[in-house]
Design a protein around this motif. Sequence first.
Motif, mmCIF file in Angstrom:
data_model
loop_
_atom_site.group_PDB
_atom_site.id
_atom_site.type_symbol
_atom_site.label_atom_id
_atom_site.label_comp_id
_atom_site.label_asym_id
_atom_site.label_seq_id
_atom_site.Cartn_x
_atom_site.Cartn_y
_atom_site.Cartn_z
ATOM 1 N N ALA A 199 3.622 13.257 19.927
ATOM 2 C CA ALA A 199 2.716 14.057 19.442
ATOM 3 C C ALA A 199 2.746 14.146 18.118
ATOM 4 N N MET A 200 4.501 14.315 17.841
ATOM 5 C CA MET A 200 4.876 13.828 15.902
ATOM 6 C C MET A 200 3.774 13.214 15.636
ATOM 7 N N PRO A 201 4.123 13.816 14.116
ATOM 8 C CA PRO A 201 3.412 12.253 13.192
ATOM 9 C C PRO A 201 3.996 11.798 12.773
ATOM 10 N N SER A 202 5.875 11.996 12.208
ATOM 11 C CA SER A 202 6.533 11.125 11.663
ATOM 12 C C SER A 202 6.868 10.715 12.803
ATOM 13 N N GLN A 249 15.160 15.682 18.251
ATOM 14 C CA GLN A 249 14.008 14.686 18.281
ATOM 15 C C GLN A 249 13.873 14.079 17.396
ATOM 16 N N SER A 250 14.174 14.599 16.144
ATOM 17 C CA SER A 250 13.795 13.941 14.676
ATOM 18 C C SER A 250 14.339 12.614 14.764
ATOM 19 N N THR A 251 15.283 12.106 14.687
ATOM 20 C CA THR A 251 16.199 11.200 14.454
ATOM 21 C C THR A 251 16.327 10.529 15.695
ATOM 22 N N VAL A 252 15.930 10.512 16.883
ATOM 23 C CA VAL A 252 15.701 9.546 17.646
ATOM 24 C C VAL A 252 15.276 8.091 17.735
ATOM 25 N N LEU A 253 14.735 7.990 16.778
ATOM 26 C CA LEU A 253 14.052 6.726 16.017
ATOM 27 C C LEU A 253 14.993 6.026 15.323
#
Length: 172
Positions: free
Chosen positions: A100-103, A54-58
């Motif tokens: 919803a994640m600010p990052s 989820q944190s690396t999808v972008l």
Amino acid sequence: TFLPFLGPVPPKNLVSNPTVSFAVALAGIQLAEEASMPRLSLMCEVAASQLVKQSTVLDALAICATQQNETNNCLPRLRKAAMLQHVFCDGKRGIVDLYAMPSFRRTLEERSDLIVPSLLMGTYEVMKEILAHGHTTDGDMHYDSRVVAALFGIGGRKDANNKKKGTASTSS
């Protein structure tokens, strides 16, 4: 010593997870593409698609767009994994949880020139497969036309009732 049926290195368990990090897999893709080594690029793409979180999808979607522009390799396995495992997971909730994640929001705004086209292309590819075959599978996940309808708010109960009555829904 050489074993004739194994080669110089015995094979590892084929269902194990990659032993490299996501960042190393992405760097391997870029290096392999630059060196014109398509098999290495494919191996790194498969590893990255198993490691996307989820944190690396972008980051995954950004490298898909970058490689498309630089080498004409759109990294379809990586984009599909990112879309199915994180963007479309749990219907609308997948993208809502990501946003919803600010990052996520910050990265999306900073790198929108790379990420938005990749998001749109990934959406197009997944929808095309679902609409053509009625479903798509990715590992344990199964998506069918009812999931797509729920995801985009089309074909719901209201539309079905209106079709029975012979009227069309005109929601805007």
